[in-house]
Design an enzyme around this catalytic site. Structure first.
Site, PDB file in Angstrom:
ATOM      1  N   ASP A  40     -12.441   6.812   3.365  1.00 13.60           N
ATOM      2  CA  ASP A  40     -11.263   6.546   4.202  1.00 13.60           C
ATOM      3  C   ASP A  40     -10.834   5.067   4.123  1.00 13.60           C
ATOM      4  O   ASP A  40      -9.776   4.708   4.615  1.00 13.60           O
ATOM      5  CB  ASP A  40     -11.567   6.955   5.651  1.00 13.60           C
ATOM      6  CG  ASP A  40     -10.306   7.137   6.473  1.00 13.60           C
ATOM      7  OD1 ASP A  40      -9.205   7.105   5.890  1.00 13.60           O
ATOM      8  OD2 ASP A  40     -10.430   7.301   7.693  1.00 13.60           O
ATOM      9  N   ASP A  83       1.400   6.170   5.757  1.00 14.07           N
ATOM     10  CA  ASP A  83       0.422   5.225   5.225  1.00 14.07           C
ATOM     11  C   ASP A  83       0.929   4.537   3.944  1.00 14.07           C
ATOM     12  O   ASP A  83       0.195   3.779   3.318  1.00 14.07           O
ATOM     13  CB  ASP A  83      -0.903   5.951   4.968  1.00 14.07           C
ATOM     14  CG  ASP A  83      -2.116   5.042   5.073  1.00 14.07           C
ATOM     15  OD1 ASP A  83      -1.996   3.978   5.723  1.00 14.07           O
ATOM     16  OD2 ASP A  83      -3.167   5.384   4.507  1.00 14.07           O
ATOM     17  N   ARG A 107      -7.617  -0.649   0.667  1.00 11.98           N
ATOM     18  CA  ARG A 107      -8.101  -1.884   0.020  1.00 11.98           C
ATOM     19  C   ARG A 107      -8.389  -1.644  -1.453  1.00 11.98           C
ATOM     20  O   ARG A 107      -8.277  -2.549  -2.273  1.00 11.98           O
ATOM     21  CB  ARG A 107      -9.333  -2.397   0.788  1.00 11.98           C
ATOM     22  CG  ARG A 107     -10.492  -1.455   0.785  1.00 11.98           C
ATOM     23  CD  ARG A 107     -11.521  -1.805   1.866  1.00 11.98           C
ATOM     24  NE  ARG A 107     -11.092  -1.398   3.196  1.00 11.98           N
ATOM     25  CZ  ARG A 107     -11.795  -1.611   4.305  1.00 11.98           C
ATOM     26  NH1 ARG A 107     -12.947  -2.246   4.256  1.00 11.98           N
ATOM     27  NH2 ARG A 107     -11.332  -1.215   5.464  1.00 11.98           N
ATOM     28  N   LYS A 112     -10.674  12.484   8.118  1.00 12.00           N
ATOM     29  CA  LYS A 112     -10.258  12.075   9.458  1.00 12.00           C
ATOM     30  C   LYS A 112     -10.240  13.281  10.400  1.00 12.00           C
ATOM     31  O   LYS A 112     -10.060  14.405   9.946  1.00 12.00           O
ATOM     32  CB  LYS A 112      -8.833  11.492   9.412  1.00 12.00           C
ATOM     33  CG  LYS A 112      -8.700  10.141   8.744  1.00 12.00           C
ATOM     34  CD  LYS A 112      -7.235   9.704   8.742  1.00 12.00           C
ATOM     35  CE  LYS A 112      -7.050   8.371   8.026  1.00 12.00           C
ATOM     36  NZ  LYS A 112      -7.709   7.239   8.716  1.00 12.00           N
ATOM     37  N   ASP A 170      -2.872  10.020   3.896  1.00 13.12           N
ATOM     38  CA  ASP A 170      -4.273   9.608   3.991  1.00 13.12           C
ATOM     39  C   ASP A 170      -5.052  10.594   4.861  1.00 13.12           C
ATOM     40  O   ASP A 170      -5.021  10.508   6.087  1.00 13.12           O
ATOM     41  CB  ASP A 170      -4.357   8.191   4.577  1.00 13.12           C
ATOM     42  CG  ASP A 170      -5.792   7.688   4.661  1.00 13.12           C
ATOM     43  OD1 ASP A 170      -6.688   8.341   4.083  1.00 13.12           O
ATOM     44  OD2 ASP A 170      -6.005   6.632   5.295  1.00 13.12           O
ATOM     45  N   GLU A 180      -9.508   3.466   1.740  1.00 16.80           N
ATOM     46  CA  GLU A 180      -8.902   3.618   0.414  1.00 16.80           C
ATOM     47  C   GLU A 180      -7.812   2.596   0.143  1.00 16.80           C
ATOM     48  O   GLU A 180      -7.543   2.260  -1.012  1.00 16.80           O
ATOM     49  CB  GLU A 180      -8.325   5.036   0.275  1.00 16.80           C
ATOM     50  CG  GLU A 180      -6.918   5.261   0.856  1.00 16.80           C
ATOM     51  CD  GLU A 180      -6.813   5.044   2.368  1.00 16.80           C
ATOM     52  OE1 GLU A 180      -7.869   5.087   3.040  1.00 16.80           O
ATOM     53  OE2 GLU A 180      -5.703   4.822   2.870  1.00 16.80           O
ATOM     54  N   LYS A 185       0.847  -1.204   0.000  1.00 12.69           N
ATOM     55  CA  LYS A 185       0.000   0.000   0.000  1.00 12.69           C
ATOM     56  C   LYS A 185       0.879   1.249   0.000  1.00 12.69           C
ATOM     57  O   LYS A 185       1.717   1.424   0.891  1.00 12.69           O
ATOM     58  CB  LYS A 185      -0.917  -0.019   1.227  1.00 12.69           C
ATOM     59  CG  LYS A 185      -1.720   1.269   1.451  1.00 12.69           C
ATOM     60  CD  LYS A 185      -2.708   1.141   2.617  1.00 12.69           C
ATOM     61  CE  LYS A 185      -3.336   2.489   2.972  1.00 12.69           C
ATOM     62  NZ  LYS A 185      -4.284   2.404   4.109  1.00 12.69           N
TER      63      LYS A 185
HETATM   64  N1  BES Z   1      -4.593   4.187   6.907  1.00 10.32           N
HETATM   65  C1  BES Z   1      -5.773   3.884   7.636  1.00 10.32           C
HETATM   66  C2  BES Z   1      -5.543   2.825   8.723  1.00 10.32           C
HETATM   67  C3  BES Z   1      -4.598   3.177   9.838  1.00 10.32           C
HETATM   68  C4  BES Z   1      -5.116   3.619  11.054  1.00 10.32           C
HETATM   69  C5  BES Z   1      -3.231   3.011   9.718  1.00 10.32           C
HETATM   70  C6  BES Z   1      -4.249   3.904  12.088  1.00 10.32           C
HETATM   71  C7  BES Z   1      -2.377   3.309  10.752  1.00 10.32           C
HETATM   72  C8  BES Z   1      -2.885   3.752  11.949  1.00 10.32           C
HETATM   73  C9  BES Z   1      -6.840   3.346   6.683  1.00 10.32           C
HETATM   74  O1  BES Z   1      -6.817   3.838   5.399  1.00 10.32           O
HETATM   75  C10 BES Z   1      -8.173   3.711   7.263  1.00 10.32           C
HETATM   76  O2  BES Z   1      -8.448   4.874   7.325  1.00 10.32           O
HETATM   77  N2  BES Z   1      -8.964   2.708   7.649  1.00 10.32           N
HETATM   78  C11 BES Z   1     -10.246   2.928   8.197  1.00 10.32           C
HETATM   79  C12 BES Z   1     -11.214   1.982   7.537  1.00 10.32           C
HETATM   80  C13 BES Z   1     -12.651   2.254   7.860  1.00 10.32           C
HETATM   81  C14 BES Z   1     -13.074   3.575   7.248  1.00 10.32           C
HETATM   82  C15 BES Z   1     -13.501   1.130   7.318  1.00 10.32           C
HETATM   83  C16 BES Z   1     -10.142   2.675   9.695  1.00 10.32           C
HETATM   84  O3  BES Z   1      -9.401   1.795  10.100  1.00 10.32           O
HETATM   85  O4  BES Z   1     -10.793   3.397  10.445  1.00 10.32           O
HETATM   86 ZN    ZN Z   2      -4.994   4.531   4.714  1.00 10.45          ZN
HETATM   87 MN    MN Z   3      -7.943   5.657   5.190  1.00  9.51          MN
END
Ligand code: BES
Ligand code: ZN
Ligand code: MN
Length: 532
Positions: free
Chosen positions: A371, A312, A375, A301, A294, A373, A289
């Protein structure tokens, strides 16, 4: 080209890859070792007579500190004392090593890193670490090459510099020589090779750390691609960078959808390791990734801690670091590394909740939360790995906060199929001194990803958030053996440790290399279908 001076500076940082000090394995009595600081691990319940002549050469300082409970062998305790009586080194550093019976490769690596960090803080430039477990072992017992490799890795990880953007970076504290001392009667040829392996793995992990620490104004997708290209210089890796036009031609609608809110164009980094004589019917596809920042996009966020999202692209950085290591170590297996790189930004052109994107594989996705993104870009990345002939897949991603909730900062989340492939990855992580812990990805969870309007949605709600994210990615892995590493909790440390500075950890680089090295034991590609 770039008007922004910060960016110009960034462009020049680390272009040629991390360069650590030479590491020599020295088979000699410790009193003869020419160095500025001799590092001697001290265990719990240790005996000051264990290293012949050392206590006397410190004027009894070791036994005094032991009696005063000043040096108990507790991990990372430090005591520095002058040496006399004809010892070549002017000073010794006793370094707490914990229990002698619970000493692992990871302990060795951490001791090496702690020694390097302390030395640099004190402006020492030459150190030599006495490998007590190799020195004190019973005569005739084989020396543990992995212990030497792990120590070398640590010595290099401890040289990582985090202050590259401070104006004081010019007086960076560099080590010039880091030696590993073993027993006098030992032949050091194969052991030197183990140290060289450890040095390369440490350097490539540091390459990944440097990339993941970079701020997003420096490391845009295009700069990430340039950096990857520069890191491949001097290796036999083949590099190809796909720009936004090529990405569109290939129909990577998921990657383009994520990129559409950003002023920076996306890239796909493609690195190929094709050593002569490797088995022709097996190709490992590594997909990382590469979200250089992000924000969450339209599903933005909160401000608090958002700066962390510069890392990220830690999965992409791990793939780049691993590819470089595979090439430098001449690992005899074909490997393709793919990093879909983009920012995730809100903007006039950004994807909106409810938008439907079409992936390169033809599957359609309803974006319910912009968010989620990672996947999306991995879906197109995994498709491309198959186009390029991958027979076995591993993706690495800072994918979900839910994985951090489930496993914390200790273990990486591990998902995949068939079980044999997941086990191979897990064992590789163990050998690498990194931990990956398995979680299920059963298709029964797919109910959570059902969409009224498209083939699937990109979010499964709060329950089992790390699992539904993995299950989404699974839809793009075809029938191949596939494993997914969620490194959201392990890519970064907020608090510095005696063996680790704050920031990116370089996690997964060593796991991926260990996995490639274990290729003769991989499950056959066809077995995935049966147990999928
Ligand atoms: N990059 C984030 C995940 C992340 C969170 C990495 C904390 C490192 C530390 C990812 O893109 C994300 O935002 N995931 C969301 C998914 C949700 C919207 C289904 C999450 O984990 O809240
Ligand atoms: Zn992310
Ligand atoms: Mn995200």
């Amino acid at each position: 080209m770039h008007a922004d001076p910060a960016r110009q500076f960034g462009d020049n940082v680390g272009m040629l890859g991390f360069l650590s000090s030479p590491i020599e394995v020295i088979a000699a009595a410790p009193q003869g070792v020419e160095t500025d600081l001799l590092v001697v691990p001290v265990f719990e319940n240790d005996n000051p007579g264990a290293v012949a002549g050392l206590d006397a050469a410190t004027g009894g300082e070791w036994s005094r500190a032991l009696a005063a409970c000043e040096l108990t062998g507790k991990p990372f305790e430090v005591l520095i004392a002058p040496l006399r009586d004809g010892w070549a080194a002017p000073r010794v550093m006793f370094l707490g090593a914990g229990s002698a019976t619970r000493f692992t490769h990871e302990t060795a690596s951490r001791l090496g890193a702690a020694a390097a960090l302390v030395a640099r803080q004190r402006r020492v430039t030459r150190i030599a670490i006495l490998l007590r477990h190799c020195v004190d072992r019973p005569t005739g017992a084989a020396i543990d090459e992995r212990l030497i490799q792990a120590t070398a890795e640590g010595l290099v990880l401890g040289q990582f510099e985090t202050a590259v953007h401070k104006s004081s970076a010019a007086d960076a504290r560099r080590l010039e020589q880091t030696d590993i001392v073993i027993r006098r009667d030992e032949h050091s040829g194969a052991l030197q090779a183990a140290a060289d392996r450890g040095r390369i793995l440490g350097e490539c992990a540091n390459d990944a750390r440097l990339l993941a620490n970079e701020p997003a104004n420096v490391l845009t997708p295009a700069v990430f691609a340039e950096r990857a290209k520069a890191l491949a210089c001097g290796t036999k890796l083949r590099v190809e960078i796909l720009d936004e036009h090529r990405i569109a031609e290939l129909g990577m609608g998921l990657l383009l959808g994520v990129a559409s809110g950003s002023a920076e164009p996306p890239r796909v980094i493609v690195l190929r390791h094709e050593p002569a004589g490797a088995p022709s019917d097996v190709t490992l596809g590594l997909v990382g990734k590469g979200i250089t920042f992000d924000t969450g996009g339209i599903s933005i966020k909160p401000a608090e801690g958002m700066d962390r999202m510069k890392s990220d692209m830690g999965g992409g950085a791990a793939v780049v670091g691993a590819m470089r290591a595979l090439s430098r170590l001449h690992v005899p297996v074909h490997v393709i590394g793919i990093v879909p790189a983009t920012e995730n930004m809100p903007g006039g052109g950004a994807v909106k909740p409810g938008d439907i994107l079409r992936s390169a594989s033809g599957k359609t996705v309803e974006v319910l939360n912009t968010d989620a993104e990672g996947r999306l870009v991995l879906g197109d990345g995994l498709w491309y790995a198959q186009q390029l002939g991958a027979t076995h897949l591993v993706d690495v991603a800072t994918l979900t906060g839910a994985c951090v909730v489930a496993l914390g900062r200790w273990a990486t989340g591990l998902f995949g199929r068939p079980d044999e492939w997941v086990d191979a990855v897990r064992q590789a992580a163990d050998r690498a001194g990194e931990r990956a812990w398995p979680l299920p990805v059963d298709d029964d969870y797919f109910d959570q990803l059902k969409s009224e309007w498209a083939d699937m949605s990109n979010t499964g709600g709060r329950p089992a958030g790390a699992i539904t994210a993995a299950l989404f990615i699974k839809q793009f892995a075809g029938d191949l053996p596939w494993a997914h590493l969620d490194i959201a909790g392990t890519v970064w440390v907020d608090d510095a440790k005696p063996w680790q500075s704050k920031g990116a950890t370089g996690t997964a680089v060593r796991t991926l290399v260990e996995l490639a090295l274990s290729q003769p034991q991989w499950p056959d590609g066809a077995s995935a279908k049966q147990s999928a």
